[in-house]
Design a protein around this motif. Sequence first.
Motif, PDB file in Angstrom:
ATOM      1  N   THR A 325     -94.636  74.786  28.809  1.00  0.00           N
ATOM      2  CA  THR A 325     -95.387  73.877  29.671  1.00  0.00           C
ATOM      3  C   THR A 325     -96.879  74.161  29.594  1.00  0.00           C
ATOM      4  O   THR A 325     -97.318  75.207  29.129  1.00  0.00           O
ATOM      5  CB  THR A 325     -94.931  74.008  31.128  1.00  0.00           C
ATOM      6  N   LYS A 326     -97.659  73.223  30.088  1.00  0.00           N
ATOM      7  CA  LYS A 326     -99.111  73.370  30.059  1.00  0.00           C
ATOM      8  C   LYS A 326     -99.595  74.508  30.949  1.00  0.00           C
ATOM      9  O   LYS A 326    -100.705  75.021  30.762  1.00  0.00           O
ATOM     10  CB  LYS A 326     -99.783  72.053  30.452  1.00  0.00           C
ATOM     11  N   ASP A 327     -98.772  74.897  31.937  1.00  0.00           N
ATOM     12  CA  ASP A 327     -99.161  76.039  32.771  1.00  0.00           C
ATOM     13  C   ASP A 327     -98.524  77.337  32.276  1.00  0.00           C
ATOM     14  O   ASP A 327     -98.323  78.287  33.032  1.00  0.00           O
ATOM     15  CB  ASP A 327     -98.842  75.791  34.238  1.00  0.00           C
ATOM     16  N   ASN A 328     -98.184  77.364  30.978  1.00  0.00           N
ATOM     17  CA  ASN A 328     -97.739  78.582  30.284  1.00  0.00           C
ATOM     18  C   ASN A 328     -96.410  79.146  30.788  1.00  0.00           C
ATOM     19  O   ASN A 328     -96.220  80.362  30.839  1.00  0.00           O
ATOM     20  CB  ASN A 328     -98.821  79.658  30.345  1.00  0.00           C
ATOM     21  N   GLN A 329     -95.495  78.262  31.109  1.00  0.00           N
ATOM     22  CA  GLN A 329     -94.118  78.679  31.339  1.00  0.00           C
ATOM     23  C   GLN A 329     -93.299  78.418  30.082  1.00  0.00           C
ATOM     24  O   GLN A 329     -93.477  77.397  29.416  1.00  0.00           O
ATOM     25  CB  GLN A 329     -93.507  77.903  32.504  1.00  0.00           C
ATOM     26  N   ILE A 330     -92.408  79.340  29.759  1.00  0.00           N
ATOM     27  CA  ILE A 330     -91.457  79.153  28.660  1.00  0.00           C
ATOM     28  C   ILE A 330     -90.073  79.118  29.265  1.00  0.00           C
ATOM     29  O   ILE A 330     -89.650  80.060  29.939  1.00  0.00           O
ATOM     30  CB  ILE A 330     -91.548  80.298  27.630  1.00  0.00           C
ATOM     31  N   ILE A 331     -89.367  78.007  29.031  1.00  0.00           N
ATOM     32  CA  ILE A 331     -88.015  77.842  29.566  1.00  0.00           C
ATOM     33  C   ILE A 331     -87.068  77.651  28.402  1.00  0.00           C
ATOM     34  O   ILE A 331     -87.219  76.705  27.613  1.00  0.00           O
ATOM     35  CB  ILE A 331     -87.923  76.642  30.536  1.00  0.00           C
ATOM     36  N   ALA A 332     -86.091  78.546  28.273  1.00  0.00           N
ATOM     37  CA  ALA A 332     -85.107  78.479  27.193  1.00  0.00           C
ATOM     38  C   ALA A 332     -83.737  78.160  27.764  1.00  0.00           C
ATOM     39  O   ALA A 332     -83.349  78.714  28.807  1.00  0.00           O
ATOM     40  CB  ALA A 332     -85.064  79.796  26.425  1.00  0.00           C
ATOM     41  N   THR A 333     -82.981  77.276  27.109  1.00  0.00           N
ATOM     42  CA  THR A 333     -81.648  76.932  27.590  1.00  0.00           C
ATOM     43  C   THR A 333     -80.688  78.096  27.366  1.00  0.00           C
ATOM     44  O   THR A 333     -80.903  78.952  26.503  1.00  0.00           O
ATOM     45  CB  THR A 333     -81.138  75.659  26.899  1.00  0.00           C
ATOM     46  N   LYS A 334     -79.615  78.115  28.149  1.00  0.00           N
ATOM     47  CA  LYS A 334     -78.758  79.294  28.233  1.00  0.00           C
ATOM     48  C   LYS A 334     -78.075  79.662  26.921  1.00  0.00           C
ATOM     49  O   LYS A 334     -77.760  80.826  26.683  1.00  0.00           O
ATOM     50  CB  LYS A 334     -77.709  79.108  29.329  1.00  0.00           C
ATOM     51  N   GLY A 335     -77.852  78.687  26.055  1.00  0.00           N
ATOM     52  CA  GLY A 335     -77.195  78.970  24.792  1.00  0.00           C
ATOM     53  C   GLY A 335     -78.030  79.811  23.839  1.00  0.00           C
ATOM     54  O   GLY A 335     -77.535  80.274  22.811  1.00  0.00           O
ATOM     55  N   LEU A 336     -79.295  80.032  24.177  1.00  0.00           N
ATOM     56  CA  LEU A 336     -80.188  80.828  23.335  1.00  0.00           C
ATOM     57  C   LEU A 336     -80.202  82.298  23.739  1.00  0.00           C
ATOM     58  O   LEU A 336     -80.942  83.102  23.151  1.00  0.00           O
ATOM     59  CB  LEU A 336     -81.617  80.267  23.398  1.00  0.00           C
ATOM     60  N   LYS A 337     -79.382  82.662  24.720  1.00  0.00           N
ATOM     61  CA  LYS A 337     -79.391  84.017  25.271  1.00  0.00           C
ATOM     62  C   LYS A 337     -79.311  85.090  24.196  1.00  0.00           C
ATOM     63  O   LYS A 337     -80.051  86.072  24.228  1.00  0.00           O
ATOM     64  CB  LYS A 337     -78.243  84.187  26.259  1.00  0.00           C
ATOM     65  N   ALA A 345     -93.840  92.041  24.820  1.00  0.00           N
ATOM     66  CA  ALA A 345     -94.917  93.020  24.646  1.00  0.00           C
ATOM     67  C   ALA A 345     -96.257  92.361  24.366  1.00  0.00           C
ATOM     68  O   ALA A 345     -97.292  92.775  24.903  1.00  0.00           O
ATOM     69  CB  ALA A 345     -94.553  93.976  23.509  1.00  0.00           C
ATOM     70  N   ASN A 346     -96.256  91.332  23.542  1.00  0.00           N
ATOM     71  CA  ASN A 346     -97.508  90.695  23.149  1.00  0.00           C
ATOM     72  C   ASN A 346     -97.866  89.455  23.965  1.00  0.00           C
ATOM     73  O   ASN A 346     -99.049  89.077  24.027  1.00  0.00           O
ATOM     74  CB  ASN A 346     -97.460  90.313  21.668  1.00  0.00           C
ATOM     75  N   TYR A 347     -96.862  88.821  24.591  1.00  0.00           N
ATOM     76  CA  TYR A 347     -97.120  87.543  25.258  1.00  0.00           C
ATOM     77  C   TYR A 347     -96.713  87.523  26.728  1.00  0.00           C
ATOM     78  O   TYR A 347     -96.861  86.509  27.396  1.00  0.00           O
ATOM     79  CB  TYR A 347     -96.418  86.405  24.511  1.00  0.00           C
ATOM     80  N   GLY A 348     -96.222  88.647  27.219  1.00  0.00           N
ATOM     81  CA  GLY A 348     -95.791  88.695  28.611  1.00  0.00           C
ATOM     82  C   GLY A 348     -96.911  88.475  29.610  1.00  0.00           C
ATOM     83  O   GLY A 348     -96.666  88.000  30.727  1.00  0.00           O
ATOM     84  N   SER A 349     -98.143  88.810  29.237  1.00  0.00           N
ATOM     85  CA  SER A 349     -99.269  88.599  30.143  1.00  0.00           C
ATOM     86  C   SER A 349     -99.804  87.171  30.085  1.00  0.00           C
ATOM     87  O   SER A 349    -100.582  86.758  30.958  1.00  0.00           O
ATOM     88  CB  SER A 349    -100.403  89.582  29.801  1.00  0.00           C
ATOM     89  N   THR A 350     -99.387  86.410  29.066  1.00  0.00           N
ATOM     90  CA  THR A 350     -99.854  85.027  28.901  1.00  0.00           C
ATOM     91  C   THR A 350     -98.840  84.017  29.428  1.00  0.00           C
ATOM     92  O   THR A 350     -99.207  83.034  30.077  1.00  0.00           O
ATOM     93  CB  THR A 350    -100.136  84.729  27.418  1.00  0.00           C
ATOM     94  N   TYR A 351     -97.576  84.282  29.144  1.00  0.00           N
ATOM     95  CA  TYR A 351     -96.523  83.337  29.487  1.00  0.00           C
ATOM     96  C   TYR A 351     -95.544  83.934  30.496  1.00  0.00           C
ATOM     97  O   TYR A 351     -95.290  85.142  30.506  1.00  0.00           O
ATOM     98  CB  TYR A 351     -95.735  82.933  28.240  1.00  0.00           C
ATOM     99  N   THR A 352     -94.971  83.046  31.308  1.00  0.00           N
ATOM    100  CA  THR A 352     -93.838  83.401  32.166  1.00  0.00           C
ATOM    101  C   THR A 352     -92.578  82.891  31.506  1.00  0.00           C
ATOM    102  O   THR A 352     -92.442  81.685  31.274  1.00  0.00           O
ATOM    103  CB  THR A 352     -93.987  82.763  33.560  1.00  0.00           C
ATOM    104  N   TYR A 353     -91.682  83.791  31.154  1.00  0.00           N
ATOM    105  CA  TYR A 353     -90.477  83.423  30.410  1.00  0.00           C
ATOM    106  C   TYR A 353     -89.264  83.362  31.329  1.00  0.00           C
ATOM    107  O   TYR A 353     -89.032  84.252  32.144  1.00  0.00           O
ATOM    108  CB  TYR A 353     -90.209  84.427  29.293  1.00  0.00           C
ATOM    109  N   LYS A 354     -88.465  82.290  31.162  1.00  0.00           N
ATOM    110  CA  LYS A 354     -87.241  82.123  31.941  1.00  0.00           C
ATOM    111  C   LYS A 354     -86.120  81.646  31.046  1.00  0.00           C
ATOM    112  O   LYS A 354     -86.254  80.619  30.371  1.00  0.00           O
ATOM    113  CB  LYS A 354     -87.459  81.134  33.092  1.00  0.00           C
ATOM    114  N   LEU A 355     -85.015  82.374  31.032  1.00  0.00           N
ATOM    115  CA  LEU A 355     -83.802  81.937  30.349  1.00  0.00           C
ATOM    116  C   LEU A 355     -82.855  81.346  31.378  1.00  0.00           C
ATOM    117  O   LEU A 355     -82.498  82.009  32.359  1.00  0.00           O
ATOM    118  CB  LEU A 355     -83.123  83.123  29.655  1.00  0.00           C
ATOM    119  N   LEU A 356     -82.500  80.088  31.199  1.00  0.00           N
ATOM    120  CA  LEU A 356     -81.636  79.409  32.162  1.00  0.00           C
ATOM    121  C   LEU A 356     -80.226  79.989  32.110  1.00  0.00           C
ATOM    122  O   LEU A 356     -79.754  80.441  31.054  1.00  0.00           O
ATOM    123  CB  LEU A 356     -81.599  77.915  31.870  1.00  0.00           C
ATOM    124  N   GLU A 357     -79.543  79.966  33.232  1.00  0.00           N
ATOM    125  CA  GLU A 357     -78.167  80.501  33.305  1.00  0.00           C
ATOM    126  C   GLU A 357     -77.181  79.395  33.607  1.00  0.00           C
ATOM    127  O   GLU A 357     -77.534  78.356  34.147  1.00  0.00           O
ATOM    128  CB  GLU A 357     -78.102  81.567  34.396  1.00  0.00           C
TER     129      GLU A 357
END
Length: 357
Positions: A325-337, A345-357
């Motif tokens: 998203t434009k506000d630097n959220q990364i959302i991955a669908t659950k099948g990508l677990k 390590a390199n992008y945790g301070s830039t993006y908020t990552y969420k894996l859907l369940e």
Amino acid sequence: MSRIKITENSFKLTGLVMVMFLMMTLLSGCSQNDTVTRSDFLLDTFVSITLYGESDDSLLDKPFEKIKELNVTLAQSDAASDLTLINENAGIQPVPVSEGTYKIIEKGIFYSTISGGYFDATAGPLIDLWGIHEPEIKEAPSPDLIAEAQKKIDYTKIVLNPSEQTVYLTDPGMELNLGSVSKGYIADAVMAVIKDEGIKHAIVNLGGNVLVMGGKADGKAFGVGVEDPNNPGNGYIGVVSLKDGSVVTSGDYQRYFTDAAGKRYHHILDPFTGYPSESGLTQVTVVTDQSIDGDGLTTTLFLLGLDKGLALVEKMDGVEAIFVTKDNQIIATKGLKDIFSFDEANYGSTYTYKLLE
């Protein structure tokens, strides 16, 4: 894929660097003696094909011949191509087409339908009007011209005749544009040629449409990088590990222009507004079995936006997606677990990552 530089030569060079960087990543851990690879500038991008467990370079001849053959058949502007003939005969008569062209148009109608018209296979007049290719400085079309182009967009006016394999656009001025699915179709067709040659392990990279088969010769999965949309060409926010399947990414940084006031206009156009999409997304990556579906879905999901895009993915079998998203959220669908690794390590301070369940 296109990148941020303005001149044509640097634009192409940056694309080559990206392809070569990806190929070096994918080749790591494999013996160079057990691979053959070839690159070329085709389909307006850099194309690479690598075969694993092979040493005969001539095995790449037929795959590259297939790319060139389909490029002529499916070219948007070639005077003899099926798409040109269809568009020239809009409102006049049906046009017989090749089997490949017919299948691509069927797929274009499919994605037009399931997206409720956000993806529209007849958006050609709007795409031509905006003319967004390599980065440049120019002005946006006038609202009147945009409105006029929108009147010619309606995928329900594509008439297919399966018995005669013809395509007809019912209204004069209509125009098919299938750039959002044709590259994926070509990737699938090229991989089919590779399979017919008895090859078991391969990568086809058509400028960002990455299709893999069989894993590496040692049985390990390939690693396909997902680009950092905030710094394209200079890093990956994560890696998809895959033995068989397709990874396709679309983003608002790939093709664009800037007006004199500094406003940027990207190439993913919304048929309902007539302007570049403002769906709240900056990038979508799709993992599927076939590249043609990844191609069509990246554009479709980008236009639909996060919520509607996720709802569509949930209804489809064999489809996974990564939304940025434009506000630097990364959302991955659950099948990508188990197959997508976010580079915390390199992008945790830039993006908020969420894996859907």
